[in-house]
Design a protein around this motif. Sequence first.
Motif, PDB file in Angstrom:
ATOM      1  N   GLY A 156       0.792  -1.233   0.000  1.00 50.76           N
ATOM      2  CA  GLY A 156       0.000   0.000   0.000  1.00 50.76           C
ATOM      3  C   GLY A 156       0.817   1.272   0.000  1.00 50.76           C
ATOM      4  O   GLY A 156       0.241   2.361   0.029  1.00 50.76           O
ATOM      5  N   ILE A 157       2.128   1.202  -0.031  1.00 49.21           N
ATOM      6  CA  ILE A 157       2.955   2.411  -0.087  1.00 49.21           C
ATOM      7  C   ILE A 157       2.923   2.948  -1.516  1.00 49.21           C
ATOM      8  O   ILE A 157       3.150   2.216  -2.480  1.00 49.21           O
ATOM      9  CB  ILE A 157       4.408   2.114   0.364  1.00 49.21           C
ATOM     10  N   GLU A 158       2.623   4.251  -1.649  1.00 47.07           N
ATOM     11  CA  GLU A 158       2.464   4.862  -2.969  1.00 47.07           C
ATOM     12  C   GLU A 158       3.795   5.295  -3.591  1.00 47.07           C
ATOM     13  O   GLU A 158       3.914   5.340  -4.808  1.00 47.07           O
ATOM     14  CB  GLU A 158       1.528   6.080  -2.861  1.00 47.07           C
ATOM     15  N   GLU A 159       4.785   5.663  -2.757  1.00 44.71           N
ATOM     16  CA  GLU A 159       6.071   6.125  -3.276  1.00 44.71           C
ATOM     17  C   GLU A 159       6.795   5.003  -4.019  1.00 44.71           C
ATOM     18  O   GLU A 159       6.645   3.832  -3.698  1.00 44.71           O
ATOM     19  CB  GLU A 159       6.970   6.642  -2.134  1.00 44.71           C
ATOM     20  N   ASN A 160       7.602   5.397  -5.016  1.00 46.24           N
ATOM     21  CA  ASN A 160       8.364   4.409  -5.780  1.00 46.24           C
ATOM     22  C   ASN A 160       9.683   4.063  -5.094  1.00 46.24           C
ATOM     23  O   ASN A 160      10.166   2.950  -5.209  1.00 46.24           O
ATOM     24  CB  ASN A 160       8.647   4.934  -7.198  1.00 46.24           C
ATOM     25  N   THR A 161      10.271   5.050  -4.406  1.00 45.13           N
ATOM     26  CA  THR A 161      11.555   4.841  -3.749  1.00 45.13           C
ATOM     27  C   THR A 161      11.326   4.640  -2.255  1.00 45.13           C
ATOM     28  O   THR A 161      10.697   5.467  -1.596  1.00 45.13           O
ATOM     29  CB  THR A 161      12.492   6.044  -3.970  1.00 45.13           C
ATOM     30  N   ILE A 162      11.859   3.540  -1.727  1.00 45.13           N
ATOM     31  CA  ILE A 162      11.712   3.231  -0.299  1.00 45.13           C
ATOM     32  C   ILE A 162      13.090   3.311   0.335  1.00 45.13           C
ATOM     33  O   ILE A 162      14.011   2.593  -0.058  1.00 45.13           O
ATOM     34  CB  ILE A 162      11.089   1.840  -0.093  1.00 45.13           C
ATOM     35  N   ASP A 163      13.233   4.222   1.315  1.00 48.19           N
ATOM     36  CA  ASP A 163      14.483   4.351   2.053  1.00 48.19           C
ATOM     37  C   ASP A 163      14.179   4.484   3.542  1.00 48.19           C
ATOM     38  O   ASP A 163      13.009   4.440   3.961  1.00 48.19           O
ATOM     39  CB  ASP A 163      15.315   5.533   1.535  1.00 48.19           C
ATOM     40  N   GLU A 164      15.222   4.665   4.338  1.00 51.98           N
ATOM     41  CA  GLU A 164      15.073   4.686   5.796  1.00 51.98           C
ATOM     42  C   GLU A 164      14.207   5.856   6.268  1.00 51.98           C
ATOM     43  O   GLU A 164      13.372   5.700   7.159  1.00 51.98           O
ATOM     44  CB  GLU A 164      16.441   4.750   6.475  1.00 51.98           C
ATOM     45  N   THR A 165      14.365   7.025   5.650  1.00 52.59           N
ATOM     46  CA  THR A 165      13.578   8.194   6.081  1.00 52.59           C
ATOM     47  C   THR A 165      12.088   7.966   5.856  1.00 52.59           C
ATOM     48  O   THR A 165      11.271   8.329   6.708  1.00 52.59           O
ATOM     49  CB  THR A 165      14.044   9.462   5.337  1.00 52.59           C
ATOM     50  N   LEU A 166      11.714   7.345   4.720  1.00 52.57           N
ATOM     51  CA  LEU A 166      10.305   7.043   4.449  1.00 52.57           C
ATOM     52  C   LEU A 166       9.768   6.023   5.448  1.00 52.57           C
ATOM     53  O   LEU A 166       8.657   6.187   5.974  1.00 52.57           O
ATOM     54  CB  LEU A 166      10.143   6.518   3.020  1.00 52.57           C
ATOM     55  N   LEU A 167      10.562   4.985   5.723  1.00 59.31           N
ATOM     56  CA  LEU A 167      10.128   3.945   6.660  1.00 59.31           C
ATOM     57  C   LEU A 167       9.966   4.507   8.067  1.00 59.31           C
ATOM     58  O   LEU A 167       9.053   4.115   8.801  1.00 59.31           O
ATOM     59  CB  LEU A 167      11.123   2.780   6.661  1.00 59.31           C
ATOM     60  N   ARG A 168      10.820   5.451   8.451  1.00 60.23           N
ATOM     61  CA  ARG A 168      10.686   6.094   9.763  1.00 60.23           C
ATOM     62  C   ARG A 168       9.452   6.996   9.790  1.00 60.23           C
ATOM     63  O   ARG A 168       8.748   7.064  10.794  1.00 60.23           O
ATOM     64  CB  ARG A 168      11.939   6.897  10.100  1.00 60.23           C
ATOM     65  N   LYS A 169       9.184   7.686   8.699  1.00 59.29           N
ATOM     66  CA  LYS A 169       8.012   8.562   8.615  1.00 59.29           C
ATOM     67  C   LYS A 169       6.715   7.746   8.726  1.00 59.29           C
ATOM     68  O   LYS A 169       5.751   8.186   9.350  1.00 59.29           O
ATOM     69  CB  LYS A 169       8.042   9.340   7.294  1.00 59.29           C
ATOM     70  N   LEU A 170       6.714   6.550   8.130  1.00 56.63           N
ATOM     71  CA  LEU A 170       5.539   5.676   8.191  1.00 56.63           C
ATOM     72  C   LEU A 170       5.435   4.911   9.504  1.00 56.63           C
ATOM     73  O   LEU A 170       4.441   4.232   9.756  1.00 56.63           O
ATOM     74  CB  LEU A 170       5.567   4.681   7.027  1.00 56.63           C
ATOM     75  N   GLY A 171       6.483   4.967  10.332  1.00 61.26           N
ATOM     76  CA  GLY A 171       6.461   4.285  11.634  1.00 61.26           C
ATOM     77  C   GLY A 171       6.851   2.823  11.585  1.00 61.26           C
ATOM     78  O   GLY A 171       6.627   2.085  12.540  1.00 61.26           O
ATOM     79  N   LEU A 172       7.437   2.400  10.460  1.00 59.63           N
ATOM     80  CA  LEU A 172       7.869   0.999  10.347  1.00 59.63           C
ATOM     81  C   LEU A 172       9.229   0.773  10.998  1.00 59.63           C
ATOM     82  O   LEU A 172       9.570  -0.347  11.352  1.00 59.63           O
ATOM     83  CB  LEU A 172       7.916   0.578   8.872  1.00 59.63           C
ATOM     84  N   VAL A 173      10.031   1.841  11.121  1.00 55.92           N
ATOM     85  CA  VAL A 173      11.325   1.763  11.792  1.00 55.92           C
ATOM     86  C   VAL A 173      11.323   2.795  12.901  1.00 55.92           C
ATOM     87  O   VAL A 173      11.080   3.979  12.657  1.00 55.92           O
ATOM     88  CB  VAL A 173      12.490   2.033  10.807  1.00 55.92           C
ATOM     89  N   LYS A 174      11.563   2.329  14.115  1.00 54.83           N
ATOM     90  CA  LYS A 174      11.621   3.220  15.271  1.00 54.83           C
ATOM     91  C   LYS A 174      12.871   2.905  16.068  1.00 54.83           C
ATOM     92  O   LYS A 174      13.340   1.776  16.069  1.00 54.83           O
ATOM     93  CB  LYS A 174      10.397   3.019  16.180  1.00 54.83           C
ATOM     94  N   GLY A 175      13.399   3.906  16.754  1.00 55.91           N
ATOM     95  CA  GLY A 175      14.538   3.679  17.629  1.00 55.91           C
ATOM     96  C   GLY A 175      15.867   3.793  16.919  1.00 55.91           C
ATOM     97  O   GLY A 175      15.952   4.163  15.750  1.00 55.91           O
TER      98      GLY A 175
END
Length: 150
Positions: free
Chosen positions: A85-104
Amino acid sequence: MMLHDVKPAIGAKKRKKRVGCGESSGHGKTSGRGHKGQKARSGGSIRIGFEGGQMPLIRRIPKRGFNNKRFHVFYAPVNLSALAGIEENTIDETLLRKLGLVKGKWDGVKILGMGEVSRPYVFRVHAVSTTAKEKIEKAGGQIELIKSHS
């Protein structure tokens, strides 16, 4: 010299220690174990370095030396199923942190292969598992591995 005159060298043959065979044997009564106590009991032995409950010397002295653990890289695990369901084409750490998939605090992000990829994403991450790599490339995606922070 005859065969019956041949004798072994002095000290070559030692008498077997026979414990518990009466007082006259020299090893009777307590059988060389002393009186009572832990070491007098059957099965009663203490491990090397035991100091009767006192903190052993090996645990009292400070520990020094090299350990590889400080150089271990800890990756934040992200499964492919979490990326649905992610609309962006490029997936990096900043996007994953913004979506809450990577924390800490992590040294990087690793994509794991549980789940499916629906679109051809471009991944800019630190590590990718073998199954995730196969699924991403099968969907027409790309993987750009970046160097870890540490």
